[in-house]
Scaffold this motif. Structure first.
Motif, PDB file in Angstrom:
ATOM      1  N   ARG A   1      78.354  -4.039 102.716  1.00 44.92           N
ATOM      2  CA  ARG A   1      79.258  -3.620 101.647  1.00 44.92           C
ATOM      3  C   ARG A   1      78.720  -2.399 100.919  1.00 44.92           C
ATOM      4  O   ARG A   1      79.479  -1.459 100.613  1.00 44.92           O
ATOM      5  CB  ARG A   1      79.455  -4.774 100.655  1.00 44.92           C
ATOM      6  N   ILE A   2      77.416  -2.375 100.641  1.00 48.61           N
ATOM      7  CA  ILE A   2      76.818  -1.217  99.978  1.00 48.61           C
ATOM      8  C   ILE A   2      76.960   0.025 100.846  1.00 48.61           C
ATOM      9  O   ILE A   2      77.301   1.115 100.361  1.00 48.61           O
ATOM     10  CB  ILE A   2      75.332  -1.492  99.653  1.00 48.61           C
ATOM     11  N   GLN A   3      76.709  -0.143 102.141  1.00 51.13           N
ATOM     12  CA  GLN A   3      76.799   0.995 103.051  1.00 51.13           C
ATOM     13  C   GLN A   3      78.220   1.545 103.106  1.00 51.13           C
ATOM     14  O   GLN A   3      78.426   2.765 103.024  1.00 51.13           O
ATOM     15  CB  GLN A   3      76.335   0.582 104.442  1.00 51.13           C
ATOM     16  N   PHE A   4      79.195   0.667 103.229  1.00 53.65           N
ATOM     17  CA  PHE A   4      80.585   1.133 103.290  1.00 53.65           C
ATOM     18  C   PHE A   4      80.998   1.752 101.962  1.00 53.65           C
ATOM     19  O   PHE A   4      81.688   2.786 101.942  1.00 53.65           O
ATOM     20  CB  PHE A   4      81.511  -0.025 103.643  1.00 53.65           C
ATOM     21  N   ALA A   5      80.571   1.143 100.844  1.00 54.71           N
ATOM     22  CA  ALA A   5      80.915   1.704  99.528  1.00 54.71           C
ATOM     23  C   ALA A   5      80.294   3.078  99.345  1.00 54.71           C
ATOM     24  O   ALA A   5      80.934   3.990  98.793  1.00 54.71           O
ATOM     25  CB  ALA A   5      80.444   0.755  98.427  1.00 54.71           C
ATOM     26  N   PHE A   6      79.064   3.245  99.809  1.00 59.23           N
ATOM     27  CA  PHE A   6      78.402   4.544  99.692  1.00 59.23           C
ATOM     28  C   PHE A   6      79.149   5.607 100.490  1.00 59.23           C
ATOM     29  O   PHE A   6      79.424   6.701  99.984  1.00 59.23           O
ATOM     30  CB  PHE A   6      76.954   4.431 100.193  1.00 59.23           C
ATOM     31  N   VAL A   7      79.489   5.285 101.719  1.00 58.33           N
ATOM     32  CA  VAL A   7      80.161   6.251 102.588  1.00 58.33           C
ATOM     33  C   VAL A   7      81.534   6.609 102.040  1.00 58.33           C
ATOM     34  O   VAL A   7      81.901   7.789 101.952  1.00 58.33           O
ATOM     35  CB  VAL A   7      80.270   5.704 104.021  1.00 58.33           C
ATOM     36  N   ILE A   8      82.309   5.613 101.639  1.00 58.36           N
ATOM     37  CA  ILE A   8      83.670   5.898 101.199  1.00 58.36           C
ATOM     38  C   ILE A   8      83.683   6.584  99.836  1.00 58.36           C
ATOM     39  O   ILE A   8      84.598   7.363  99.524  1.00 58.36           O
ATOM     40  CB  ILE A   8      84.522   4.604 101.176  1.00 58.36           C
TER      41      ILE A   8
END
Length: 469
Positions: free
Chosen positions: A10-17
């Motif tokens: 979730r952190i990774q996807f939130a960072f990218v988006i």
């Protein structure tokens, strides 16, 4: 907080988006701005419009490229981090993302080259048509992305067959009532973001006393557009709140930090939500106003988080503050744009340096509003990735290892930091240098009428401008 594969994914996807979304939102508004300015150039033949167009086209091209690069990796994460989500919802999400390629990417890829290289190679009318098609392509892209996300927020038009979520009614999935509220809300946010950036750029040039003709157009048009759009955006924001109240009552309760069901319900203006004790610290609230905002009734019963099982409750801190920051940015845009137009109508806009500074400093309000609004929507949806159908913890790829996710997250952070820093700095350089000199641009036509919103001779002729560094 334990850094398990779910949290790290979730952190990774939130960072990218978070890095990605600001560029498409910016280019959606800029695409429409470029089409408008090119249309005005054709209608008036004024060279000032040409210089403004060429200036913002360079910024659009850089932002567009950064949006593409930062967005590519999101598709990979569906296969690497969110394998179960892709398997269970692929028959719906796959076509929606595919339609984006067939419509948005086709238009953008077909006409973007004309926009960059075809000014002297095609007829002026066709060049304007290419501008419109690129702008339409950016809007199509947002349409399919919002259709996908809106279905995840309020899944409709589907059925479950052998554990997989398959489409049953594409019209309901693509054109459902929730989608028809959320997509205009996103489009208006993108237009407002660009309008505030354009007016802030104009204010910056006026303060520096350079590019006077172009600065007046940017300042006046940006503030005028924002003044018209912000009330419409507030209306669609209200409609968005109503869909959340109806379809996602737990999210609505989290946004309001309403721990217990109340009748009548107060409206918490600001507080520090304490999840451990399930109460609000240092709360400033207005009695009964919460019932009126939600239901239009001063004594209505409003559902609190205590009405939901603990495992179905979303986090409170991020939705609570995210929503209030988003609204705060909207109120700043409202104040700046409306007061700016009041100054313009009274002839005091360019001479009010304090307001020019306020306009310049308000340039990030649209970006902040988009990011905080997105966080409110996504975090408030938890613990569901497809609301009420598939939990987030059940959507990740089963074979994920914490160590692999830590390494990939570090790589993403380093790569994005370098890439976005260089791109942002280059955009800053373009903004600092401003539009080209009049001698550097050969207009396609001679001026046929005075420049809108500018009545001085310099604005009408695009003459010499004093540079103050």
């Amino acid at each position: 907080m334990e850094l398990d594969p779910v949290i790290l994914s979730r952190i990774q996807f939130a960072f990218v988006i978070s890095f990605h979304i600001i560029f498409p939102a910016f280019t959606i508004g800029l695409g429409a701005w470029l089409a408008t300015i090119e249309g005005m150039r054709l209608a008036t033949g004024n060279p000032v419009y040409r210089r403004i167009f060429d200036f913002w086209l360079r910024i659009f091209a850089v932002s567009f490229g950064m949006g593409v690069v930062t967005g590519v990796v999101m598709a990979f994460q569906f296969g690497t981090n969110w394998g179960v989500l892709a398997e269970k919802t692929g028959s719906i999400q796959g076509p929606l993302l595919g339609y984006e390629s067939f419509t948005a990417f086709m238009l953008e890829a077909s006409f973007f080259g004309v926009l960059l290289l075809g000014r002297d190679r095609v007829r002026p009318g066709f060049y304007f048509f290419a501008c419109c098609m690129v702008s339409l392509g950016t809007m199509f892209s947002s349409f399919w992305i919002l259709a996908n996300n809106s279905w995840m927020q309020v899944p409709v038009g589907h059925e479950i067959v052998d554990g997989r979520i398959v489409p049953a009614d594409w019209r309901e999935i693509v054109l459902g009532s929730v989608m028809m509220v959320r997509w205009p809300h996103m489009l208006l946010a993108a237009f407002l973001t660009s309008a505030m950036c354009i007016s802030a750029t104009g204010a910056w040039y006026v303060l520096r006393r350079i590019h006077n003709a172009e600065a007046r157009v940017m300042l006046h048009w940006g503030l005028g557009l924002a003044a018209v759009l912000i009330p419409i955006q507030l209306f669609f924001g209200h409609l968005t709140g109503l869909y959340v109240l109806k379809h996602q009552p737990a999210k609505f309760a989290a946004i309001e930090a309403r721990w217990q069901t109340q009748q009548p319900a107060s409206e918490v203006l600001i507080a520090w939500p304490d999840s451990a004790s399930r109460r609000n610290l240092f709360a400033l609230e207005i009695p009964k106003l919460g019932s009126f905002i939600a239901s239009g009734n001063w004594t209505a019963r409003e559902t609190g988080l205590d009405a939901f099982p603990v495992e179905d409750r979303p986090p409170v801190l991020i939705p609570f503050f995210g929503f209030r920051i988003m609204v705060g940015m909207g109120l700043i845009m409202l104040a700046v744009s409306w007061f700016g137009n009041l100054l313009r109508f009274t002839g005091r806009l360019e001479s009010s340096r304090w307001f020019l500074w306020a306009t310049f400093l308000s340039f990030p309000t649209g970006f902040i509003a988009i990011l905080t609004g997105w966080y409110t929507a996504e975090v408030g949806r938890q613990p569901w990735v497809v609301y009420g159908v598939l939990r987030t913890k059940d959507a990740v790829t089963p074979s994920l290892q914490t160590s692999d996710l830590v390494v990939s997250l570090i790589i993403y952070v380093l790569a994005y930091s370098v890439f976005v820093s260089f791109g942002t700095y280059y955009i800053y350089k373009l903004l600092r240098d401003g539009p080209a000199n009049a001698a550097d641009v050969i207009p396609n036509a001679t001026p046929s009428r005075p420049l809108a919103f500018a009545d001085d001779a310099e604005s009408a002729t695009g003459g010499q401008r004093e540079r103050v560094r």
